[in-house]
Design a protein around this motif. Structure first.
Motif, mmCIF file in Angstrom:
data_model
loop_
_atom_site.group_PDB
_atom_site.id
_atom_site.type_symbol
_atom_site.label_atom_id
_atom_site.label_comp_id
_atom_site.label_asym_id
_atom_site.label_seq_id
_atom_site.Cartn_x
_atom_site.Cartn_y
_atom_site.Cartn_z
ATOM 1 N N ALA A 33 -11.233 -21.483 -24.751
ATOM 2 C CA ALA A 33 -10.695 -22.099 -23.534
ATOM 3 C C ALA A 33 -11.826 -22.453 -22.574
ATOM 4 C CB ALA A 33 -9.690 -21.172 -22.854
ATOM 5 N N ALA A 34 -12.801 -21.580 -22.451
ATOM 6 C CA ALA A 34 -13.943 -21.845 -21.571
ATOM 7 C C ALA A 34 -14.775 -23.003 -22.100
ATOM 8 C CB ALA A 34 -14.799 -20.592 -21.425
ATOM 9 N N ARG A 35 -14.972 -23.034 -23.401
ATOM 10 C CA ARG A 35 -15.739 -24.134 -24.002
ATOM 11 C C ARG A 35 -15.002 -25.459 -23.794
ATOM 12 N NH1 ARG A 35 -15.372 -23.026 -29.252
ATOM 13 N NH2 ARG A 35 -16.701 -21.226 -28.963
ATOM 14 N N ASP A 36 -13.693 -25.462 -24.060
ATOM 15 C CA ASP A 36 -12.889 -26.678 -23.891
ATOM 16 C C ASP A 36 -12.881 -27.151 -22.439
ATOM 17 O OD1 ASP A 36 -12.341 -26.497 -26.598
ATOM 18 O OD2 ASP A 36 -10.268 -25.789 -26.315
ATOM 19 N N ALA A 97 -17.629 -18.047 -9.276
ATOM 20 C CA ALA A 97 -17.206 -17.319 -10.477
ATOM 21 C C ALA A 97 -17.432 -15.819 -10.320
ATOM 22 C CB ALA A 97 -17.954 -17.842 -11.700
ATOM 23 N N LEU A 98 -18.543 -15.439 -9.707
ATOM 24 C CA LEU A 98 -18.824 -14.011 -9.494
ATOM 25 C C LEU A 98 -17.851 -13.391 -8.501
ATOM 26 C CD1 LEU A 98 -22.715 -14.200 -9.498
ATOM 27 C CD2 LEU A 98 -21.267 -13.062 -11.217
ATOM 28 N N ALA A 99 -17.536 -14.105 -7.431
ATOM 29 C CA ALA A 99 -16.564 -13.590 -6.455
ATOM 30 C C ALA A 99 -15.193 -13.411 -7.106
ATOM 31 C CB ALA A 99 -16.474 -14.526 -5.249
ATOM 32 N N LEU A 100 -14.785 -14.392 -7.910
ATOM 33 C CA LEU A 100 -13.504 -14.285 -8.606
ATOM 34 C C LEU A 100 -13.526 -13.128 -9.597
ATOM 35 C CD1 LEU A 100 -10.672 -15.501 -9.024
ATOM 36 C CD2 LEU A 100 -11.700 -17.030 -10.740
ATOM 37 N N THR A 101 -14.611 -12.975 -10.316
ATOM 38 C CA THR A 101 -14.752 -11.861 -11.266
ATOM 39 C C THR A 101 -14.639 -10.520 -10.559
ATOM 40 O OG1 THR A 101 -16.128 -13.159 -12.748
ATOM 41 C CG2 THR A 101 -16.338 -10.761 -12.902
ATOM 42 N N GLU A 102 -15.310 -10.390 -9.435
ATOM 43 C CA GLU A 102 -15.243 -9.133 -8.691
ATOM 44 C C GLU A 102 -13.818 -8.860 -8.218
ATOM 45 O OE1 GLU A 102 -18.230 -9.130 -5.613
ATOM 46 O OE2 GLU A 102 -19.851 -8.889 -7.075
ATOM 47 N N ALA A 103 -13.131 -9.886 -7.750
ATOM 48 C CA ALA A 103 -11.756 -9.701 -7.277
ATOM 49 C C ALA A 103 -10.824 -9.304 -8.422
ATOM 50 C CB ALA A 103 -11.256 -10.973 -6.601
ATOM 51 N N VAL A 104 -10.987 -9.931 -9.583
ATOM 52 C CA VAL A 104 -10.164 -9.571 -10.744
ATOM 53 C C VAL A 104 -10.492 -8.157 -11.200
ATOM 54 C CG1 VAL A 104 -9.723 -10.107 -13.191
ATOM 55 C CG2 VAL A 104 -9.813 -11.964 -11.495
ATOM 56 N N THR A 105 -11.772 -7.816 -11.233
ATOM 57 C CA THR A 105 -12.202 -6.483 -11.676
ATOM 58 C C THR A 105 -11.728 -5.401 -10.716
ATOM 59 O OG1 THR A 105 -14.121 -7.472 -12.758
ATOM 60 C CG2 THR A 105 -14.234 -5.102 -12.291
ATOM 61 N N LEU A 106 -11.772 -5.691 -9.432
ATOM 62 C CA LEU A 106 -11.383 -4.717 -8.402
ATOM 63 C C LEU A 106 -10.003 -5.056 -7.834
ATOM 64 C CD1 LEU A 106 -14.861 -4.585 -6.661
ATOM 65 C CD2 LEU A 106 -13.863 -2.842 -8.172
ATOM 66 N N LEU A 132 -11.987 -18.866 -16.370
ATOM 67 C CA LEU A 132 -12.714 -17.799 -15.673
ATOM 68 C C LEU A 132 -11.861 -16.535 -15.558
ATOM 69 C CD1 LEU A 132 -14.350 -19.812 -12.746
ATOM 70 C CD2 LEU A 132 -15.447 -19.079 -14.879
ATOM 71 N N ILE A 133 -10.592 -16.718 -15.240
ATOM 72 C CA ILE A 133 -9.697 -15.557 -15.138
ATOM 73 C C ILE A 133 -9.582 -14.857 -16.485
ATOM 74 C CG2 ILE A 133 -7.304 -14.842 -14.745
ATOM 75 C CD1 ILE A 133 -7.215 -17.062 -12.543
ATOM 76 N N TRP A 134 -9.439 -15.647 -17.556
ATOM 77 C CA TRP A 134 -9.373 -15.041 -18.889
ATOM 78 C C TRP A 134 -10.675 -14.328 -19.238
ATOM 79 C CZ3 TRP A 134 -5.326 -13.441 -21.038
ATOM 80 C CH2 TRP A 134 -4.128 -14.119 -20.947
ATOM 81 N N ALA A 135 -11.809 -14.941 -18.926
ATOM 82 C CA ALA A 135 -13.096 -14.311 -19.232
ATOM 83 C C ALA A 135 -13.228 -12.970 -18.515
ATOM 84 C CB ALA A 135 -14.247 -15.244 -18.850
ATOM 85 N N ALA A 136 -12.854 -12.935 -17.246
ATOM 86 C CA ALA A 136 -12.926 -11.681 -16.482
ATOM 87 C C ALA A 136 -11.946 -10.651 -17.023
ATOM 88 C CB ALA A 136 -12.663 -11.954 -15.002
ATOM 89 N N THR A 137 -10.766 -11.100 -17.393
ATOM 90 C CA THR A 137 -9.748 -10.183 -17.925
ATOM 91 C C THR A 137 -10.194 -9.571 -19.241
ATOM 92 O OG1 THR A 137 -7.986 -11.406 -16.811
ATOM 93 C CG2 THR A 137 -7.342 -10.050 -18.698
ATOM 94 N N VAL A 138 -10.739 -10.391 -20.129
ATOM 95 C CA VAL A 138 -11.156 -9.903 -21.445
ATOM 96 C C VAL A 138 -12.312 -8.914 -21.322
ATOM 97 C CG1 VAL A 138 -12.190 -10.592 -23.656
ATOM 98 C CG2 VAL A 138 -10.247 -11.877 -22.728
ATOM 99 N N ILE A 139 -13.323 -9.215 -20.502
ATOM 100 C CA ILE A 139 -14.444 -8.274 -20.394
ATOM 101 C C ILE A 139 -13.996 -6.980 -19.735
ATOM 102 C CG2 ILE A 139 -15.429 -9.172 -18.235
ATOM 103 C CD1 ILE A 139 -17.291 -7.616 -21.271
ATOM 104 N N ASN A 140 -13.073 -7.052 -18.797
ATOM 105 C CA ASN A 140 -12.564 -5.815 -18.206
ATOM 106 C C ASN A 140 -11.852 -4.968 -19.254
ATOM 107 O OD1 ASN A 140 -12.811 -5.252 -15.138
ATOM 108 N ND2 ASN A 140 -12.677 -7.475 -15.307
ATOM 109 N N ALA A 141 -11.101 -5.595 -20.132
ATOM 110 C CA ALA A 141 -10.436 -4.852 -21.210
ATOM 111 C C ALA A 141 -11.478 -4.240 -22.152
ATOM 112 C CB ALA A 141 -9.483 -5.766 -21.974
#
Length: 161
Positions: A33-36, A97-106, A132-141
């Protein structure tokens, strides 16, 4: 408790191969999805490293800092990533992207604030924000899996190009 004193943890891939396979498929789908969506691979690695820093996942930090270096990421940016707001080293897209990642992670700290989401939506299109949301979700898992099973860092090597 150090890893040398730890009890042996479950080998998830061996005990639950179908679930582990499904997780691998989710990861693959998120990467596709990120590549596409044309999200830069460098941003994906920054997401993976930053979430892993927040979660304290040594295994994933080892893996993704090595992958980032293999893709040409600089040591300076990797070292400064935990303080990205205080440095001039990151682009507006990377910062969003980093701000969104931090918000999803926290997410427990107040969900994903509207201003953080809006910042991402200003520099990424809808397909990219989803990626980006999927990428953050997957790495958190994956962080939670590696931490819960005490996966040992150090042996991972990036694939050769």
């Amino acid at each position: 408790m150090s890893n040398s004193e730890s009890i042996t943890r479950v080998a998830l891939k061996k005990i639950t191969p179908d679930v582990s396979g499904a997780m691998g498929s989710l990861h693959g789908a998120a990467v596709s999805a990120a590549r596409d969506a044309k999200v830069e691979p460098e941003i994906l690695e920054l997401i993976r490293i930053r979430a892993s820093q927040i979660n304290g996942c040594a295994f994933c930090l080892d893996m993704h800092t090595k992958d980032a270096r293999a893709q040409g990421e600089t040591e300076q940016r990797i070292y400064a990533l935990s303080a990205w707001r205080e440095t001039p080293f990151f682009t507006d897209r990377e910062r969003a992207a980093l701000a969104l990642t931090e918000a999803v992670t926290l997410v427990h700290d107040g969900q994903v604030p509207d201003d953080v989401y809006a910042e991402a939506a200003e520099v990424f299109d809808e397909q990219q924000v989803a990626a980006l949301i999927w990428a953050a979700t997957v790495i958190n898992a994956y962080n939670r899996i590696a931490i819960a099973t005490r996966m040992i860092p150090g042996a991972y090597q990036p694939a050769q190009k």
